[in-house]
Design a protein around this motif. Structure first.
Motif, PDB file in Angstrom:
ATOM      1  N   SER A 265       0.844  -1.192   0.000  1.00 53.62           N
ATOM      2  CA  SER A 265       0.000   0.000   0.000  1.00 53.62           C
ATOM      3  C   SER A 265       0.885   1.251   0.000  1.00 53.62           C
ATOM      4  CB  SER A 265      -0.955  -0.001   1.192  1.00 53.62           C
ATOM      5  OG  SER A 265      -0.265  -0.173   2.404  1.00 53.62           O
ATOM      6  N   TYR A 266       2.140   1.078   0.416  1.00 52.20           N
ATOM      7  CA  TYR A 266       3.158   2.115   0.297  1.00 52.20           C
ATOM      8  C   TYR A 266       4.502   1.413   0.351  1.00 52.20           C
ATOM      9  CZ  TYR A 266       6.357   5.898   1.149  1.00 52.20           C
ATOM     10  OH  TYR A 266       7.405   6.770   1.035  1.00 52.20           O
ATOM     11  N   GLU A 267       5.449   1.917  -0.467  1.00 56.23           N
ATOM     12  CA  GLU A 267       6.772   1.305  -0.462  1.00 56.23           C
ATOM     13  C   GLU A 267       7.801   2.291  -0.992  1.00 56.23           C
ATOM     14  OE1 GLU A 267       7.076  -3.111  -1.189  1.00 56.23           O
ATOM     15  OE2 GLU A 267       7.922  -2.320  -3.052  1.00 56.23           O
ATOM     16  N   ASN A 268       8.969   2.322  -0.312  1.00 57.19           N
ATOM     17  CA  ASN A 268      10.110   3.067  -0.823  1.00 57.19           C
ATOM     18  C   ASN A 268      11.360   2.210  -0.610  1.00 57.19           C
ATOM     19  OD1 ASN A 268      10.944   3.463   1.864  1.00 57.19           O
ATOM     20  ND2 ASN A 268      10.001   5.499   1.982  1.00 57.19           N
ATOM     21  N   LYS A 269      12.534   2.784  -0.552  1.00 56.68           N
ATOM     22  CA  LYS A 269      13.779   2.005  -0.468  1.00 56.68           C
ATOM     23  C   LYS A 269      14.063   1.451   0.924  1.00 56.68           C
ATOM     24  CE  LYS A 269      15.976   4.351  -4.286  1.00 56.68           C
ATOM     25  NZ  LYS A 269      17.083   5.146  -4.773  1.00 56.68           N
ATOM     26  N   PHE A 270      13.332   1.897   1.948  1.00 55.07           N
ATOM     27  CA  PHE A 270      13.597   1.430   3.312  1.00 55.07           C
ATOM     28  C   PHE A 270      12.339   1.083   4.108  1.00 55.07           C
ATOM     29  CE2 PHE A 270      13.234   6.025   3.467  1.00 55.07           C
ATOM     30  CZ  PHE A 270      12.410   6.238   4.559  1.00 55.07           C
ATOM     31  N   LEU A 271      11.161   1.189   3.498  1.00 55.46           N
ATOM     32  CA  LEU A 271       9.913   0.945   4.206  1.00 55.46           C
ATOM     33  C   LEU A 271       8.878   0.357   3.255  1.00 55.46           C
ATOM     34  CD1 LEU A 271       8.372   1.428   6.902  1.00 55.46           C
ATOM     35  CD2 LEU A 271       7.784   3.688   6.024  1.00 55.46           C
ATOM     36  N   SER A 272       8.208  -0.699   3.709  1.00 53.64           N
ATOM     37  CA  SER A 272       7.144  -1.296   2.906  1.00 53.64           C
ATOM     38  C   SER A 272       5.958  -1.614   3.812  1.00 53.64           C
ATOM     39  CB  SER A 272       7.639  -2.581   2.232  1.00 53.64           C
ATOM     40  OG  SER A 272       6.609  -3.152   1.456  1.00 53.64           O
ATOM     41  N   PHE A 273       4.780  -1.123   3.436  1.00 53.69           N
ATOM     42  CA  PHE A 273       3.532  -1.448   4.126  1.00 53.69           C
ATOM     43  C   PHE A 273       2.777  -2.431   3.247  1.00 53.69           C
ATOM     44  CE2 PHE A 273       4.030   3.011   5.839  1.00 53.69           C
ATOM     45  CZ  PHE A 273       4.289   2.619   7.145  1.00 53.69           C
ATOM     46  N   LEU A 274       2.518  -3.626   3.768  1.00 49.33           N
ATOM     47  CA  LEU A 274       1.878  -4.674   2.984  1.00 49.33           C
ATOM     48  C   LEU A 274       0.490  -4.985   3.522  1.00 49.33           C
ATOM     49  CD1 LEU A 274       4.940  -7.073   2.686  1.00 49.33           C
ATOM     50  CD2 LEU A 274       4.149  -5.367   1.039  1.00 49.33           C
ATOM     51  N   THR A 275      -0.432  -5.225   2.606  1.00 48.69           N
ATOM     52  CA  THR A 275      -1.802  -5.571   2.975  1.00 48.69           C
ATOM     53  C   THR A 275      -2.307  -6.715   2.123  1.00 48.69           C
ATOM     54  OG1 THR A 275      -4.022  -4.712   3.371  1.00 48.69           O
ATOM     55  CG2 THR A 275      -2.863  -3.875   1.407  1.00 48.69           C
ATOM     56  N   TYR A 276      -3.255  -7.455   2.674  1.00 52.24           N
ATOM     57  CA  TYR A 276      -3.920  -8.534   1.937  1.00 52.24           C
ATOM     58  C   TYR A 276      -5.425  -8.527   2.203  1.00 52.24           C
ATOM     59  CZ  TYR A 276      -3.641 -10.725   6.509  1.00 52.24           C
ATOM     60  OH  TYR A 276      -3.750 -10.968   7.851  1.00 52.24           O
ATOM     61  N   ASP A 277      -5.898  -7.555   2.960  1.00 50.12           N
ATOM     62  CA  ASP A 277      -7.321  -7.490   3.311  1.00 50.12           C
ATOM     63  C   ASP A 277      -7.766  -6.034   3.405  1.00 50.12           C
ATOM     64  OD1 ASP A 277      -6.221  -6.643   5.728  1.00 50.12           O
ATOM     65  OD2 ASP A 277      -6.999  -8.306   6.905  1.00 50.12           O
ATOM     66  N   GLU A 278      -8.771  -5.754   4.223  1.00 46.35           N
ATOM     67  CA  GLU A 278      -9.340  -4.413   4.315  1.00 46.35           C
ATOM     68  C   GLU A 278      -8.464  -3.423   5.085  1.00 46.35           C
ATOM     69  OE1 GLU A 278     -10.126  -6.335   8.112  1.00 46.35           O
ATOM     70  OE2 GLU A 278     -10.483  -7.069   6.084  1.00 46.35           O
ATOM     71  N   GLU A 279      -7.499  -3.899   5.839  1.00 49.38           N
ATOM     72  CA  GLU A 279      -6.615  -3.028   6.609  1.00 49.38           C
ATOM     73  C   GLU A 279      -5.577  -2.400   5.672  1.00 49.38           C
ATOM     74  OE1 GLU A 279      -5.472  -1.203  10.177  1.00 49.38           O
ATOM     75  OE2 GLU A 279      -7.187  -2.486   9.830  1.00 49.38           O
ATOM     76  N   HIS A 280      -5.221  -1.143   5.900  1.00 51.19           N
ATOM     77  CA  HIS A 280      -4.256  -0.471   5.015  1.00 51.19           C
ATOM     78  C   HIS A 280      -2.885  -1.116   5.052  1.00 51.19           C
ATOM     79  CE1 HIS A 280      -3.101   1.615   8.719  1.00 51.19           C
ATOM     80  NE2 HIS A 280      -4.379   1.938   8.832  1.00 51.19           N
ATOM     81  N   HIS A 281      -2.513  -1.750   6.181  1.00 56.84           N
ATOM     82  CA  HIS A 281      -1.322  -2.606   6.206  1.00 56.84           C
ATOM     83  C   HIS A 281      -1.406  -3.566   7.391  1.00 56.84           C
ATOM     84  CE1 HIS A 281       0.158   0.540   8.956  1.00 56.84           C
ATOM     85  NE2 HIS A 281       1.134  -0.276   9.314  1.00 56.84           N
ATOM     86  N   ARG A 282      -0.972  -4.786   7.149  1.00 54.50           N
ATOM     87  CA  ARG A 282      -0.913  -5.814   8.198  1.00 54.50           C
ATOM     88  C   ARG A 282       0.531  -6.096   8.599  1.00 54.50           C
ATOM     89  NH1 ARG A 282      -5.527  -6.331  10.968  1.00 54.50           N
ATOM     90  NH2 ARG A 282      -7.251  -6.538   9.539  1.00 54.50           N
ATOM     91  N   ILE A 283       1.449  -5.971   7.640  1.00 53.04           N
ATOM     92  CA  ILE A 283       2.868  -6.172   7.887  1.00 53.04           C
ATOM     93  C   ILE A 283       3.600  -4.938   7.371  1.00 53.04           C
ATOM     94  CG2 ILE A 283       4.937  -7.541   7.299  1.00 53.04           C
ATOM     95  CD1 ILE A 283       3.085  -9.229   8.921  1.00 53.04           C
TER      96      ILE A 283
END
Length: 184
Positions: free
Chosen positions: A38-56
């Motif tokens: 849901s957002y990613e750059n060279k040092f940070l990644s927000f990952l989602t697989y459901d309704e939450e904006h990020h789970r990991i």
């Protein structure tokens, strides 16, 4: 000691992992969870697989070592599937992309397949064995669970064979009364 009970949160929102192997970890979790950034750059990644904006969330910190079994920290994180068939479909799909389990165990309240990410963090995938939390709690308060609170290891290929032969989900989920030498 205070008798005040802190207001409990409504849900667990996300887990943040720090790593020195950023792209490998991001790629692993995208594949493992079928997730997208849901957002990613060279040092940070927000990952989602459901309704939450990020789970990991994964944070890059150069120079970090992989997890050391000799230090304190999180034992594992767990993800639940709605049904046994889904747990094993994900197991087969992970095998197809080269992700193999490190442990398969029927805890009683859950049937669980454990994996390890590229840094050695463990991930539990599970399905509930009981229809309600109350039934699972009743099992956990019983003698069989007290004698073996870890559970019984299983072979996922054998379980899939039982499923293919039409054995009931309830029968497959029932924990055998055997003690295991699990590492948990």
């Amino acid at each position: 000691m205070s008798s005040v009970k802190v207001l409990s949160p409504s849900k667990l929102a996300h887990v943040v992992l720090r790593t020195g192997r950023f792209q490998e970890m991001v790629d692993f979790y995208k594949k493992f969870l079928g997730a997208k950034a849901s957002y990613e750059n060279k040092f940070l990644s927000f990952l989602t697989y459901d309704e939450e904006h990020h789970r990991i969330a994964i944070v890059f910190k150069p120079g970090l070592n992989s997890r050391d079994e000799e230090t304190a920290g999180m034992e594992h994180m767990a993800f639940t599937y709605d049904k046994l068939e889904d747990l094993f479909q994900a197991y087969k799909q992970r095998l197809e992309i080269g992700i193999k389990p490190v442990l398969c165990i029927n805890h009683g309240p859950t049937m669980s397949i454990y994996y390890a990410d590229v840094d050695g963090n463990e991930i539990e995938t599970q399905v509930d064995s009981f229809d309600t939390a109350e039934a699972a709690t009743k099992f956990m308060m019983g003698e069989a669970f007290d004698q073996n609170p870890i559970g019984v290891e299983f072979d996922p290929e054998e379980i899939m064979g039982r499923m293919a032969k039409g054995e009931s989900v309830k029968s497959i989920l029932k924990r055998p009364d055997t003690i295991t030498g699990s590492k948990l």
